[in-house]
Design a protein around this motif. Structure first.
Motif, PDB file in Angstrom:
ATOM      1  N   ASN A   1     -51.425 -38.840 -15.337  1.00  0.00           N
ATOM      2  CA  ASN A   1     -51.255 -39.320 -13.586  1.00  0.00           C
ATOM      3  C   ASN A   1     -53.349 -39.921 -13.604  1.00  0.00           C
ATOM      4  O   ASN A   1     -53.753 -39.142 -14.396  1.00  0.00           O
ATOM      5  CB  ASN A   1     -50.699 -37.621 -13.089  1.00  0.00           C
TER       6      ASN A   1
ATOM      7  N   THR B   1     -44.773 -28.959 -14.681  1.00  0.00           N
ATOM      8  CA  THR B   1     -43.904 -29.704 -14.565  1.00  0.00           C
ATOM      9  C   THR B   1     -43.302 -29.905 -15.873  1.00  0.00           C
ATOM     10  O   THR B   1     -44.368 -30.649 -16.097  1.00  0.00           O
ATOM     11  CB  THR B   1     -43.270 -30.890 -13.795  1.00  0.00           C
TER      12      THR B   1
ATOM     13  N   GLY C   1     -52.388 -35.827 -26.594  1.00  0.00           N
ATOM     14  CA  GLY C   1     -52.373 -34.017 -25.695  1.00  0.00           C
ATOM     15  C   GLY C   1     -51.498 -33.356 -25.893  1.00  0.00           C
ATOM     16  O   GLY C   1     -50.934 -32.585 -25.590  1.00  0.00           O
TER      17      GLY C   1
ATOM     18  N   THR D   1     -50.209 -37.730 -23.038  1.00  0.00           N
ATOM     19  CA  THR D   1     -50.664 -36.982 -21.864  1.00  0.00           C
ATOM     20  C   THR D   1     -51.972 -36.064 -21.477  1.00  0.00           C
ATOM     21  O   THR D   1     -51.689 -35.096 -21.404  1.00  0.00           O
ATOM     22  CB  THR D   1     -49.187 -36.257 -22.184  1.00  0.00           C
ATOM     23  N   ALA D   2     -52.282 -36.490 -22.202  1.00  0.00           N
ATOM     24  CA  ALA D   2     -54.193 -36.074 -22.627  1.00  0.00           C
ATOM     25  C   ALA D   2     -54.927 -35.969 -20.664  1.00  0.00           C
ATOM     26  O   ALA D   2     -54.252 -37.690 -20.745  1.00  0.00           O
ATOM     27  CB  ALA D   2     -54.881 -36.646 -23.531  1.00  0.00           C
ATOM     28  N   GLY D   3     -55.357 -34.983 -20.287  1.00  0.00           N
ATOM     29  CA  GLY D   3     -56.411 -35.478 -19.041  1.00  0.00           C
ATOM     30  C   GLY D   3     -56.030 -34.365 -18.302  1.00  0.00           C
ATOM     31  O   GLY D   3     -55.320 -33.453 -18.703  1.00  0.00           O
TER      32      GLY D   3
ATOM     33  N   THR E   1     -51.311 -30.584 -27.270  1.00  0.00           N
ATOM     34  CA  THR E   1     -51.460 -28.780 -26.493  1.00  0.00           C
ATOM     35  C   THR E   1     -51.399 -29.110 -25.035  1.00  0.00           C
ATOM     36  O   THR E   1     -51.315 -27.026 -24.886  1.00  0.00           O
ATOM     37  CB  THR E   1     -53.125 -28.458 -26.807  1.00  0.00           C
ATOM     38  N   GLY E   2     -51.440 -29.623 -25.052  1.00  0.00           N
ATOM     39  CA  GLY E   2     -50.830 -29.565 -23.195  1.00  0.00           C
ATOM     40  C   GLY E   2     -49.075 -28.923 -22.863  1.00  0.00           C
ATOM     41  O   GLY E   2     -48.359 -29.218 -24.352  1.00  0.00           O
ATOM     42  N   ARG E   3     -48.918 -28.896 -21.364  1.00  0.00           N
ATOM     43  CA  ARG E   3     -47.370 -28.302 -21.427  1.00  0.00           C
ATOM     44  C   ARG E   3     -46.725 -29.015 -21.463  1.00  0.00           C
ATOM     45  O   ARG E   3     -45.490 -29.235 -22.044  1.00  0.00           O
ATOM     46  CB  ARG E   3     -47.574 -27.931 -20.149  1.00  0.00           C
ATOM     47  N   VAL E   4     -46.863 -30.549 -21.254  1.00  0.00           N
ATOM     48  CA  VAL E   4     -45.785 -31.612 -21.512  1.00  0.00           C
ATOM     49  C   VAL E   4     -46.011 -31.730 -22.494  1.00  0.00           C
ATOM     50  O   VAL E   4     -44.857 -32.101 -22.959  1.00  0.00           O
ATOM     51  CB  VAL E   4     -46.210 -32.470 -19.704  1.00  0.00           C
TER      52      VAL E   4
ATOM     53  N   ARG F   1     -57.618 -32.488 -29.373  1.00  0.00           N
ATOM     54  CA  ARG F   1     -59.364 -32.555 -29.381  1.00  0.00           C
ATOM     55  C   ARG F   1     -59.553 -31.436 -30.812  1.00  0.00           C
ATOM     56  O   ARG F   1     -58.977 -30.729 -30.887  1.00  0.00           O
ATOM     57  CB  ARG F   1     -60.232 -32.162 -28.008  1.00  0.00           C
TER      58      ARG F   1
ATOM     59  N   VAL G   1     -48.730 -40.670 -19.546  1.00  0.00           N
ATOM     60  CA  VAL G   1     -47.801 -40.259 -19.032  1.00  0.00           C
ATOM     61  C   VAL G   1     -48.902 -39.737 -17.728  1.00  0.00           C
ATOM     62  O   VAL G   1     -48.283 -39.108 -17.280  1.00  0.00           O
ATOM     63  CB  VAL G   1     -47.061 -38.915 -19.764  1.00  0.00           C
TER      64      VAL G   1
END
Ligand code: NAP
Length: 321
Positions: free
Chosen positions: A123, A228, A8, A80-82, A10-13, A35, A121
């Protein structure tokens, strides 16, 4: 020296966690996983990260990949992917959507990186931790979630501010769900080593206001800046450092409990756990009766949703033999 992968990235977290983890001295390699199709973005994140190293004197390697086989050899996989919650979605809808993503990855991670710890991580984190545990085939001490660690840090900061003391003077914990039913443990809260309830000024502490602030903090940050990032990113790095440094710290994370808290268990939820190079071990605790009741409610809430998600996932599998 360890390899830490971020699924994950590429995400912010995921991106900020990579920066924060890169400063941990035990980390030899950070792998950014995204991905298929995200390769140019991953390359950009890697290059940006490497640019920061000259300034901080960091010596880690950065790699990136969209091939899950490259997670092989990871010591810790930060997940952290989702998808974030959409306005029309309930928490349960989100849980199911992310559970499908997590279960799919967890099976692969279990095969490709059998030695890796999974730090969840995504949610709703307690439920996703349980999904990752079940589908990866790993042991309970090898799969854990960010849980109420960040909530506990928020409470610590709020108490320090209320008592006008340095944050390191405050020890406190929030257990239970990373969500509305979280339970602050005033029985385990000290300031300068003194039980908070023994301080006369405790009666003037605006407990309701503080807990409202802690519970709504994430939502308020998301409403004002979209997500966040630094809070969770630093909290993730603390947990990774605690494992890799064999630090034996007791931090409040989402872990599978059997009966450690007043015989309540069979769920992944926020509890104090000893964390070292061998993994995450919930610490048996005794708390005050009202805290037990609130924790029991929080556990039942999470256990019910988790069971519902498991039964739907299994039905799905029956449809696709
Ligand atoms: P974000 O910026 O939207 O990033 C989401 C990441 O997930 C991206 O890398 C995205 O990849 C990937 N992703 C989305 N759908 C996917 C799929 N079907 N398969 C594989 N990867 C997929 O979100 P964020 O702000 O980084 O937050 C990430 C997660 O952490 C969320 O679930 C959030 O709620 C959670 N979180 C938890 C805490 C905590 O305290 N537990 C704190 C903060 C955030 P693409 O770029 O390819 O779309």
């Amino acid at each position: 020296m360890a390899k830490v992968a971020i699924v994950g990235a590429t995400g912010r977290v995921g991106q900020y966690a990579a920066l924060s983890i890169s400063r941990i001295p035990y980390v030899r390699e950070i792998q950014l996983y995204g991905r298929p199709g995200s390769e140019p973005f991953l390359e950009g994140v890697a290059r940006d990260l490497i640019d920061s190293f000259a300034a901080t004197g960091t010596d880690s390697l950065v790699s990136w990949s969209s091939d899950i086989a490259d997670l092989k050899g990871s010591d810790v996989i930060v997940f952290t992917a989702g998808v974030p919650r959409r306005p029309e979605q309930s928490r349960n809808d989100l849980a199911l959507e992310n559970a499908r993503i997590v279960s799919d990855f967890a099976v692969k991670i279990g095969n490709i990186a059998p030695e890796a710890f999974i730090l969840m991580v995504t949610n709703p984190v307690d439920i996703m931790t349980h999904v990752a545990l079940r589908y990866s085939g790993k042991k309970p001490n090898e799969v854990f979630g960010l849980g109420t660690h960040l909530d506990s840090m928020r409470l610590k900061a709020a108490i320090a501010s209320s008592f006008k003391v340095h944050v390191s003077e405050v020890h406190t914990r929030i257990i239970g769900e990373h969500g509305d039913s979280m339970v602050p443990l005033w029985s385990a809260t000290t300031i300068g080593g003194i039980q908070i309830t023994n301080l006369p000024s405790f009666t003037r502490v605006p407990i309701e206001e503080i807990m409202h602030h802690v519970k709504s903090s994430g939502q308020q940050i998301i409403a004002s800046k979209g997500s966040t990032v630094w809070g969770p990113g630093e909290a993730i790095a603390t947990l990774v450092r605690t494992i890799l440094g064999n630090e034996n710290r007791i931090l409040t994370v989402s872990a599978f409990i059997k009966a450690e808290v007043h015989n309540i268990g069979d769920v992944c939820i926020g509890v104090p756990a000893r964390i070292n190079r061998k993994g995450v071990y919930p610490v048996p605790i005794r708390i005050e009766p009202p805290e037990v009741r609130s924790f029991q409610q929080s556990v039942e809430k999470i256990r019910n949703i988790t069971q519902e998600i498991f039964s739907i996932l299994q039905d799905g599998e029956k449809d696709f033999p």
